[in-house]
Write an enzyme that holds these catalytic residues in place. Structure first.
Site, PDB file in Angstrom:
ATOM      1  CG  ASP A   1     -17.557 -56.032 -24.948  1.00  0.00           C
ATOM      2  OD1 ASP A   1     -18.560 -55.198 -25.183  1.00  0.00           O
ATOM      3  OD2 ASP A   1     -17.408 -57.321 -25.042  1.00  0.00           O
TER       4      ASP A   1
ATOM      5  CG  ASP B   1     -18.092 -61.253 -27.071  1.00  0.00           C
ATOM      6  OD1 ASP B   1     -17.995 -59.754 -27.430  1.00  0.00           O
ATOM      7  OD2 ASP B   1     -19.216 -61.519 -26.285  1.00  0.00           O
TER       8      ASP B   1
END
Length: 160
Positions: free
Chosen positions: A136, A122
Site C-alpha cells: 500500500d 496488513d
C-alpha cells in the site's frame, strides 16, 4: 540507439524493476507475517507492526463482497495501470518510471497476497490511520512520484 530500441529497453527496465520490487515486498510480508503470527506486536515508536487481514480493498471497502469479485476488479484495474505504464514508459522520465513500477509492484503484491487466501496481510499500524502494508505504501508513494513528475514536465510535452 534507435527509438524502438530505447522503448524496448525502457519497457524491459520497467518490468525488471517491478518484478524485483514485488519479490522484495512478498518476502518482507512473509517475514513480517511469520514474526507476528503469534499475536505479537512490535513497537517502532511512531509505528507498530501488528498483524491484521483485510478482505476488502482500501480501507476495507467491499469487505463483504465475494473474493472472486474483489480479485476480478483488482485484476482489471491492474491491467489498466499496466497498459498505461507499458505505453507511456518510453516517454516518461526516469522518476515517473520508478513511480509506475512502485504502483504496479504494490498492486501486484497485494493481488498475489489476496490470491492465496482471499485476504491481504496488513501490518503497519499508526493508531490514527487504518492498518496498511508495504505494498500500500508503494502504491501511494508511486502515485506521488508520478504526480510530481507530471507537474515538473515542461508545458506542451506528453507522456504518451
Amino acid at each position: 540507439m534507435s527509438a524502438p530500441a530505447r522503448s524496448t529497453r525502457a519497457r524491459i527496465g520497467l518490468a525488471i524493476l517491478t518484478a524485483t520490487i514485488v519479490g522484495i515486498v512478498v518476502a518482507a510480508t512473509g517475514a513480517t507475517e511469520a514474526a507476528l503470527a503469534d499475536g505479537r506486536s512490535i513497537d517502532l515508536a511512531l509505528l507498530h507492526l501488528r498483524l491484521t487481514y483485510n478482505s476488502g480493498v482500501a480501507f476495507s471497502l467491499g469487505a463483504g463482497l465475494p473474493v472472486g469479485v474483489v480479485l476480478t476488479a483488482t485484476v482489471l484495474i491492474i491491467a489498466g495501470v499496466a497498459t498505461y505504464a507499458w505505453r507511456s514508459t518510453p516517454t516518461t522520465p526516469m522518476p515517473g518510471r520508478i513511480g509506475l513500477a512502485a504502483i504496479l509492484a504494490g498492486a501486484l503484491s497485494n493481488l498475489l497476497d489476496r490470491a492465496t487466501d482471499g485476504v491481504v496481510t496488513d501490518y503497519v499500524h499508526t493508531g490514527w490511520f487504518p492498518t496498511f502494508n508495504l505494498a500500500d505504501t508503494l502504491i501511494t508513494l508511486g502515485a506521488v512520484v508520478l504526480i510530481l513528475t507530471a507537474l515538473r514536465e515542461p508545458k506542451g510535452s506528453s507522456t504518451g
